[in-house]
Design a protein around this motif. Sequence first.
Motif, mmCIF file in Angstrom:
data_model
loop_
_atom_site.group_PDB
_atom_site.id
_atom_site.type_symbol
_atom_site.label_atom_id
_atom_site.label_comp_id
_atom_site.label_asym_id
_atom_site.label_seq_id
_atom_site.Cartn_x
_atom_site.Cartn_y
_atom_site.Cartn_z
ATOM 1 N N SER A 132 0.841 -1.191 0.000
ATOM 2 C CA SER A 132 0.000 0.000 0.000
ATOM 3 C C SER A 132 0.883 1.250 0.000
ATOM 4 C CB SER A 132 -0.915 -0.001 1.225
ATOM 5 O OG SER A 132 -1.795 1.096 1.190
ATOM 6 N N LEU A 133 0.895 1.949 -1.129
ATOM 7 C CA LEU A 133 1.740 3.130 -1.295
ATOM 8 C C LEU A 133 0.913 4.405 -1.110
ATOM 9 C CD1 LEU A 133 3.593 2.008 -4.560
ATOM 10 C CD2 LEU A 133 4.368 1.687 -2.195
ATOM 11 N N HIS A 134 1.597 5.538 -1.041
ATOM 12 C CA HIS A 134 0.904 6.813 -1.157
ATOM 13 C C HIS A 134 0.178 6.805 -2.501
ATOM 14 C CE1 HIS A 134 3.076 8.145 2.328
ATOM 15 N NE2 HIS A 134 4.249 8.124 1.716
ATOM 16 N N ARG A 135 -1.009 7.405 -2.550
ATOM 17 C CA ARG A 135 -1.769 7.312 -3.795
ATOM 18 C C ARG A 135 -2.547 8.576 -4.098
ATOM 19 N NH1 ARG A 135 -3.671 2.538 -3.965
ATOM 20 N NH2 ARG A 135 -2.544 1.791 -2.128
ATOM 21 N N ALA A 136 -2.767 8.792 -5.394
ATOM 22 C CA ALA A 136 -3.620 9.873 -5.885
ATOM 23 C C ALA A 136 -4.712 9.241 -6.740
ATOM 24 C CB ALA A 136 -2.816 10.879 -6.701
ATOM 25 N N ALA A 137 -5.948 9.680 -6.551
ATOM 26 C CA ALA A 137 -7.066 9.049 -7.254
ATOM 27 C C ALA A 137 -8.214 10.034 -7.382
ATOM 28 C CB ALA A 137 -7.528 7.797 -6.508
ATOM 29 N N GLY A 138 -9.146 9.717 -8.265
ATOM 30 C CA GLY A 138 -10.377 10.478 -8.357
ATOM 31 C C GLY A 138 -11.329 10.043 -7.252
ATOM 32 N N ASN A 139 -12.090 10.984 -6.725
ATOM 33 C CA ASN A 139 -13.058 10.666 -5.672
ATOM 34 C C ASN A 139 -14.383 10.291 -6.330
ATOM 35 O OD1 ASN A 139 -14.828 10.579 -3.508
ATOM 36 N ND2 ASN A 139 -13.855 12.290 -2.453
ATOM 37 N N MET A 140 -14.523 8.991 -6.658
ATOM 38 C CA MET A 140 -15.714 8.577 -7.383
ATOM 39 C C MET A 140 -16.937 8.442 -6.489
ATOM 40 S SD MET A 140 -15.017 8.920 -10.342
ATOM 41 C CE MET A 140 -16.642 8.423 -10.888
ATOM 42 N N ASN A 141 -16.752 8.431 -5.185
ATOM 43 C CA ASN A 141 -17.909 8.515 -4.297
ATOM 44 C C ASN A 141 -18.643 9.828 -4.570
ATOM 45 O OD1 ASN A 141 -19.530 9.087 -1.879
ATOM 46 N ND2 ASN A 141 -18.541 7.288 -1.018
ATOM 47 N N LEU A 142 -17.889 10.924 -4.607
ATOM 48 C CA LEU A 142 -18.495 12.213 -4.920
ATOM 49 C C LEU A 142 -18.998 12.249 -6.356
ATOM 50 C CD1 LEU A 142 -16.051 14.771 -3.224
ATOM 51 C CD2 LEU A 142 -18.261 13.956 -2.409
ATOM 52 N N GLY A 143 -18.256 11.590 -7.263
ATOM 53 C CA GLY A 143 -18.652 11.599 -8.667
ATOM 54 C C GLY A 143 -20.006 10.962 -8.896
ATOM 55 N N ILE A 144 -20.244 9.808 -8.279
ATOM 56 C CA ILE A 144 -21.524 9.129 -8.438
ATOM 57 C C ILE A 144 -22.653 9.942 -7.799
ATOM 58 C CG2 ILE A 144 -22.855 7.097 -7.750
ATOM 59 C CD1 ILE A 144 -20.959 6.593 -10.053
ATOM 60 N N GLN A 145 -22.397 10.488 -6.618
ATOM 61 C CA GLN A 145 -23.425 11.308 -5.975
ATOM 62 C C GLN A 145 -23.766 12.526 -6.824
ATOM 63 O OE1 GLN A 145 -23.191 11.905 -1.644
ATOM 64 N NE2 GLN A 145 -21.383 10.579 -1.621
ATOM 65 N N LEU A 146 -22.751 13.140 -7.425
ATOM 66 C CA LEU A 146 -22.977 14.291 -8.296
ATOM 67 C C LEU A 146 -23.814 13.904 -9.508
ATOM 68 C CD1 LEU A 146 -22.425 17.191 -9.243
ATOM 69 C CD2 LEU A 146 -20.226 16.383 -10.151
ATOM 70 N N ALA A 147 -23.484 12.769 -10.136
ATOM 71 C CA ALA A 147 -24.220 12.328 -11.323
ATOM 72 C C ALA A 147 -25.676 12.016 -10.984
ATOM 73 C CB ALA A 147 -23.543 11.097 -11.922
ATOM 74 N N VAL A 148 -25.902 11.380 -9.860
ATOM 75 C CA VAL A 148 -27.281 11.062 -9.462
ATOM 76 C C VAL A 148 -28.079 12.341 -9.215
ATOM 77 C CG1 VAL A 148 -28.709 10.039 -7.650
ATOM 78 C CG2 VAL A 148 -26.724 8.794 -8.525
ATOM 79 N N ARG A 149 -27.462 13.331 -8.563
ATOM 80 C CA ARG A 149 -28.171 14.606 -8.339
ATOM 81 C C ARG A 149 -28.535 15.260 -9.668
ATOM 82 N NH1 ARG A 149 -24.292 15.480 -4.253
ATOM 83 N NH2 ARG A 149 -23.152 16.941 -5.577
ATOM 84 N N GLU A 150 -27.609 15.252 -10.627
ATOM 85 C CA GLU A 150 -27.880 15.867 -11.928
ATOM 86 C C GLU A 150 -29.004 15.126 -12.659
ATOM 87 O OE1 GLU A 150 -26.793 18.551 -13.365
ATOM 88 O OE2 GLU A 150 -25.261 19.155 -11.923
ATOM 89 N N LEU A 151 -28.989 13.809 -12.587
ATOM 90 C CA LEU A 151 -30.024 13.036 -13.271
ATOM 91 C C LEU A 151 -31.390 13.233 -12.623
ATOM 92 C CD1 LEU A 151 -28.003 9.751 -13.933
ATOM 93 C CD2 LEU A 151 -28.910 11.320 -15.662
ATOM 94 N N ARG A 152 -31.445 13.266 -11.312
ATOM 95 C CA ARG A 152 -32.735 13.473 -10.638
ATOM 96 C C ARG A 152 -33.261 14.884 -10.889
ATOM 97 N NH1 ARG A 152 -34.538 9.546 -7.538
ATOM 98 N NH2 ARG A 152 -35.896 10.936 -6.317
ATOM 99 N N ALA A 153 -32.362 15.845 -11.047
ATOM 100 C CA ALA A 153 -32.790 17.207 -11.373
ATOM 101 C C ALA A 153 -33.404 17.276 -12.770
ATOM 102 C CB ALA A 153 -31.606 18.165 -11.284
ATOM 103 N N ARG A 154 -33.129 16.277 -13.581
ATOM 104 C CA ARG A 154 -33.701 16.212 -14.935
ATOM 105 C C ARG A 154 -34.931 15.316 -14.995
ATOM 106 N NH1 ARG A 154 -28.542 17.558 -15.126
ATOM 107 N NH2 ARG A 154 -27.691 18.670 -16.915
ATOM 108 N N GLY A 155 -35.372 14.854 -13.849
ATOM 109 C CA GLY A 155 -36.603 14.074 -13.789
ATOM 110 C C GLY A 155 -36.419 12.572 -13.841
ATOM 111 N N TYR A 156 -35.203 12.079 -13.941
ATOM 112 C CA TYR A 156 -34.979 10.630 -13.943
ATOM 113 C C TYR A 156 -35.200 10.092 -12.534
ATOM 114 C CZ TYR A 156 -32.757 11.436 -18.494
ATOM 115 O OH TYR A 156 -32.511 11.803 -19.792
ATOM 116 N N GLN A 157 -35.808 8.913 -12.458
ATOM 117 C CA GLN A 157 -36.136 8.353 -11.150
ATOM 118 C C GLN A 157 -35.454 7.017 -10.885
ATOM 119 O OE1 GLN A 157 -40.447 8.251 -10.971
ATOM 120 N NE2 GLN A 157 -40.545 10.387 -10.317
ATOM 121 N N ARG A 158 -35.464 6.133 -11.866
ATOM 122 C CA ARG A 158 -34.832 4.819 -11.681
ATOM 123 C C ARG A 158 -33.441 4.853 -12.331
ATOM 124 N NH1 ARG A 158 -37.179 0.700 -9.725
ATOM 125 N NH2 ARG A 158 -36.030 -0.789 -11.017
#
Length: 344
Positions: free
Chosen positions: A166-192
């Motif tokens: 286990s080394l020092h690491r740099a990565a994208g925060n996909m937890n935030l990414g998925i939450q952001l995408a879901v918020r954007e989709l629900r704002a457009r009326g998507y439900q499932r």
Amino acid sequence: MSVTLQQIAQAAGVSSMTVSRVMHHSPRVSAATRERVQQAIEALGYQPDPHLARMMTMVRGRKKSRVRAVIAVIRETVPEDALQKTVYQYVPIEAIRRRAEQHGYHAEEFWLGRDGLDAVRLGSILRARGIEGIIVSPQSSQMLCAQLDYTPFAAATFGFGLTNPSLHRAAGNMNLGIQLAVRELRARGYQRIGLAVTQWVDHRAEGSYSGAMLHVQQSIPVAQRVPVLLFPHNEFSRCRKVFIDWMKTEQPDALITFDQHIPEWLQSLGLRVPEDIGLVVHDWTPAMKSYAGIHQRRDHVAAAGVDLVATQLLQNECGVPEVPRQILIPPEWIEGPSVRARAA
């Protein structure tokens, strides 16, 4: 009144150079001498001058740029491995080099598995060339990079693919990414809203994809929750039947998934994008202008990885760290024609 290195040296009975080496964690100082100097530092109440430290860092950076020191970027090439497919994206060398140049280093790629290059031989090459800093970019399910001896190197890795060591690491925060995408989709009326990625993608993000979806589903009605689909094969093209069966059973009205294969599979189901179903690319790149997506900002991930290595080199740190540091870069939402527009 500030305490000088000379005063510490006199109290410890050593030279000012030895004091400096102790402060920069040099391995050239014995344990006994290091302990004596550290006791003198504590007894005198020494506090480092941050302005002076920054100035010296700049001076060292200019010296390194003249000798063109190298940071090695360790890649893997296993032609038959499914993770070599273009459906999987990796941190580009251009972004790594841009940041390395700012630190006074040149970034050079080395490919494990190419022309018989194994971890033992690569380690010998790096040591022979005096290369002390490495960035690891796991690109195969065989994890050839895990076989490298990291003891003499200042090292960091991209993402969470390499778990041991286990080394020092740099990565994208996909937890935030998925939450952001879901918020954007629900704002457009998507439900499932459904998530469909391979197990390796979720594992590389340390469960951030599936974990984030399970989290957001707790705040929506049970009838709108779509079970996460983790494709069983890294060879994504083999997952068509699994996807078709999941679509028929769960009937999502929006998907967070890949840009390859999925559009044609949706078309075979008689579904149009975005008229019948919204489509969000989980790993958006500028080449995917036909889609909305989550941009993982790999240029910033690259910069963070280089920073981790450069800091270790500055502090004379090497080997597998006792407590690995992690830098998570927040992704951004990218608008695209594969989802309907937000309601006014």
